[in-house]
Design a protein around this motif. Structure first.
Motif, PDB file in Angstrom:
ATOM      1  N   VAL A  71       0.859  -1.181   0.000  1.00 49.39           N
ATOM      2  CA  VAL A  71       0.000   0.000   0.000  1.00 49.39           C
ATOM      3  C   VAL A  71       0.897   1.233   0.000  1.00 49.39           C
ATOM      4  CG1 VAL A  71      -1.792   1.270   1.231  1.00 49.39           C
ATOM      5  CG2 VAL A  71      -1.780  -1.240   1.273  1.00 49.39           C
ATOM      6  N   VAL A  72       0.722   2.089  -1.002  1.00 54.42           N
ATOM      7  CA  VAL A  72       1.520   3.309  -1.105  1.00 54.42           C
ATOM      8  C   VAL A  72       0.686   4.455  -0.547  1.00 54.42           C
ATOM      9  CG1 VAL A  72       2.913   4.763  -2.598  1.00 54.42           C
ATOM     10  CG2 VAL A  72       2.589   2.350  -3.176  1.00 54.42           C
ATOM     11  N   ALA A  73       1.066   4.922   0.628  1.00 54.72           N
ATOM     12  CA  ALA A  73       0.283   5.885   1.391  1.00 54.72           C
ATOM     13  C   ALA A  73       0.626   7.317   1.001  1.00 54.72           C
ATOM     14  CB  ALA A  73       0.553   5.677   2.885  1.00 54.72           C
ATOM     15  N   PRO A  74      -0.202   8.301   1.425  1.00 56.54           N
ATOM     16  CA  PRO A  74       0.190   9.703   1.267  1.00 56.54           C
ATOM     17  C   PRO A  74       1.557   9.935   1.893  1.00 56.54           C
ATOM     18  CG  PRO A  74      -2.106   9.557   1.931  1.00 56.54           C
ATOM     19  CD  PRO A  74      -1.547   8.163   2.004  1.00 56.54           C
ATOM     20  N   PRO A  75       2.379  10.821   1.324  1.00 59.45           N
ATOM     21  CA  PRO A  75       3.763  10.993   1.786  1.00 59.45           C
ATOM     22  C   PRO A  75       3.912  11.160   3.290  1.00 59.45           C
ATOM     23  CG  PRO A  75       3.405  12.256  -0.215  1.00 59.45           C
ATOM     24  CD  PRO A  75       2.071  11.700   0.172  1.00 59.45           C
ATOM     25  N   GLU A  76       2.983  11.876   3.932  1.00 55.80           N
ATOM     26  CA  GLU A  76       3.074  12.094   5.377  1.00 55.80           C
ATOM     27  C   GLU A  76       2.098  11.224   6.155  1.00 55.80           C
ATOM     28  OE1 GLU A  76       5.481  13.961   6.395  1.00 55.80           O
ATOM     29  OE2 GLU A  76       5.995  14.547   4.339  1.00 55.80           O
ATOM     30  N   GLY A  77       1.481  10.247   5.485  1.00 51.42           N
ATOM     31  CA  GLY A  77       0.428   9.492   6.155  1.00 51.42           C
ATOM     32  C   GLY A  77       0.659   8.003   6.251  1.00 51.42           C
ATOM     33  N   ALA A  78       1.910   7.547   6.110  1.00 52.17           N
ATOM     34  CA  ALA A  78       2.174   6.109   6.144  1.00 52.17           C
ATOM     35  C   ALA A  78       1.795   5.491   7.487  1.00 52.17           C
ATOM     36  CB  ALA A  78       3.644   5.837   5.826  1.00 52.17           C
ATOM     37  N   ALA A  79       2.117   6.171   8.588  1.00 54.15           N
ATOM     38  CA  ALA A  79       1.792   5.633   9.909  1.00 54.15           C
ATOM     39  C   ALA A  79       0.284   5.517  10.100  1.00 54.15           C
ATOM     40  CB  ALA A  79       2.404   6.514  10.997  1.00 54.15           C
ATOM     41  N   GLU A  80      -0.454   6.526   9.613  1.00 50.47           N
ATOM     42  CA  GLU A  80      -1.918   6.492   9.728  1.00 50.47           C
ATOM     43  C   GLU A  80      -2.502   5.323   8.948  1.00 50.47           C
ATOM     44  OE1 GLU A  80      -5.819   9.197   8.472  1.00 50.47           O
ATOM     45  OE2 GLU A  80      -3.788   9.971   8.167  1.00 50.47           O
ATOM     46  N   VAL A  81      -1.994   5.109   7.731  1.00 48.88           N
ATOM     47  CA  VAL A  81      -2.498   4.009   6.903  1.00 48.88           C
ATOM     48  C   VAL A  81      -2.142   2.667   7.525  1.00 48.88           C
ATOM     49  CG1 VAL A  81      -2.241   2.863   4.666  1.00 48.88           C
ATOM     50  CG2 VAL A  81      -2.553   5.328   4.770  1.00 48.88           C
ATOM     51  N   LYS A  82      -0.937   2.551   8.076  1.00 54.96           N
ATOM     52  CA  LYS A  82      -0.549   1.298   8.745  1.00 54.96           C
ATOM     53  C   LYS A  82      -1.487   1.008   9.910  1.00 54.96           C
ATOM     54  CE  LYS A  82       2.709  -1.868  10.047  1.00 54.96           C
ATOM     55  NZ  LYS A  82       2.034  -2.427  11.209  1.00 54.96           N
ATOM     56  N   SER A  83      -1.810   2.015  10.684  1.00 49.61           N
ATOM     57  CA  SER A  83      -2.739   1.829  11.807  1.00 49.61           C
ATOM     58  C   SER A  83      -4.119   1.425  11.309  1.00 49.61           C
ATOM     59  CB  SER A  83      -2.839   3.120  12.627  1.00 49.61           C
ATOM     60  OG  SER A  83      -1.596   3.449  13.224  1.00 49.61           O
ATOM     61  N   LEU A  84      -4.524   1.998  10.174  1.00 47.98           N
ATOM     62  CA  LEU A  84      -5.824   1.680   9.600  1.00 47.98           C
ATOM     63  C   LEU A  84      -5.881   0.212   9.178  1.00 47.98           C
ATOM     64  CD1 LEU A  84      -8.518   3.040   8.740  1.00 47.98           C
ATOM     65  CD2 LEU A  84      -7.492   3.331   6.475  1.00 47.98           C
ATOM     66  N   LEU A  85      -4.829  -0.266   8.521  1.00 44.72           N
ATOM     67  CA  LEU A  85      -4.785  -1.664   8.107  1.00 44.72           C
ATOM     68  C   LEU A  85      -4.814  -2.588   9.321  1.00 44.72           C
ATOM     69  CD1 LEU A  85      -2.090  -1.475   5.285  1.00 44.72           C
ATOM     70  CD2 LEU A  85      -4.566  -1.659   4.996  1.00 44.72           C
ATOM     71  N   ASP A  86      -4.053  -2.233  10.355  1.00 49.77           N
ATOM     72  CA  ASP A  86      -4.028  -3.047  11.569  1.00 49.77           C
ATOM     73  C   ASP A  86      -5.405  -3.072  12.244  1.00 49.77           C
ATOM     74  OD1 ASP A  86      -1.350  -3.540  11.158  1.00 49.77           O
ATOM     75  OD2 ASP A  86      -0.665  -2.000  12.569  1.00 49.77           O
TER      76      ASP A  86
END
Length: 263
Positions: A71-86
């Motif tokens: 998953v290629v997240a927004p440049p400043e939003g990788a941590a948010e996307v990782k939390s969302l997947l979890d």
């Protein structure tokens, strides 16, 4: 182009001595989706209370062929996307892993960053729009099988139902003169996931520098290398959620699936 410079297609499944290449999917999810109106990035808009990104990731993981989803997240939003997947317990068991990487400023840059994150043993790559959250698993499988059979690039597509006109663009709402009417029987509306032999897609991204907002169609980049792209049947439920009305249609599809299949 000389024969020695042609990328070697993946060995067909079932060929003597052939080993089925591992498949990964790159899921760009960094776009803002301005046509949907103000709010969260498009991939994080919800359908039935669940972000489109989650629906899309689940659709890819439903294929037994897909072993990794990047998953290629927004440049400043990788941590948010990782939390969302979890939070949504996206567990592919022994079959599918998930990886989140920061994206770039354009879709082309984001896809390349996703490619760079792939393990060396990946031979087939799918590139899927997070804005196509309802693609059926049969479509995903058909794309993978066509690449396994030797096609360097594969796209799912549907015949057009509307007549298409080529026009001379005008600004300010002026009437636009018609230049021609392409033969509808030769036209297709392209969907995703698009599938590629990994070396072919990587070569396209390394050879073609981004221009303006960058390429939005990876198969088109392969075409520019002079290589063949083949089409497999797409599906009407793999439509792209771009405008507010598309959200309504997607909700209706999910409601019908729940009624018909119990989920």
């Amino acid at each position: 182009m000389s024969a020695e410079n042609e990328p070697r297609p993946p060995a067909a499944a079932g060929a003597p001595g052939a080993k089925t290449p591992r498949t990964a999917a790159v899921l760009p999810a960094a776009g803002r989706g301005v046509r949907l109106g103000p709010g969260a990035p498009k991939a994080l808009r919800t359908l039935n209370g669940t972000p489109m990104l989650i629906h899309a990731a689940r659709a890819l993981a439903a294929s037994r062929a897909v072993g990794l989803v990047v998953v290629v997240a927004p440049p400043e939003g990788a941590a948010e996307v990782k939390s969302l997947l979890d939070a949504h317990a996206l567990d592919g068991g022994d079959r599918t892993d998930f990886l989140v990487v920061p994206g770039g400023e354009t879709r082309q840059e984001s896809v390349k960053l996703g490619l760079d994150a792939l393990p060396e043993d990946i031979g087939i790559v799918l590139v899927h729009d997070a804005a196509r959250p309802l693609v059926p698993v049969d479509t995903v499988d058909a794309v993978v099988e066509a690449v396994r059979a030797g096609a360097p690039a594969v796209v799912p597509a549907l015949p057009l139902t509307d007549t298409v006109k080529e026009v001379e663009p005008r600004t300010g709402g002026e009437p636009e003169p018609v230049l021609g009417t392409p033969a509808r029987a030769r036209l297709r509306a392209v969907q995703t996931p698009q599938g590629f032999d990994r070396d072919t897609l990587l070569r396209a991204h390394e050879s073609l520098a981004p221009e303006g907002e960058g390429a939005t169609d990876d198969a088109g980049m392969v075409e520019r290398l002079g290589l063949s792209v083949v089409v497999v049947p797409g599906h009407e439920e793999a439509f792209k959620v771009t405008r507010p009305l598309d959200l309504v249609l997607a909700e209706a599809v999910l409601a019908r699936r729940k009624a018909n299949r119990g989920y």
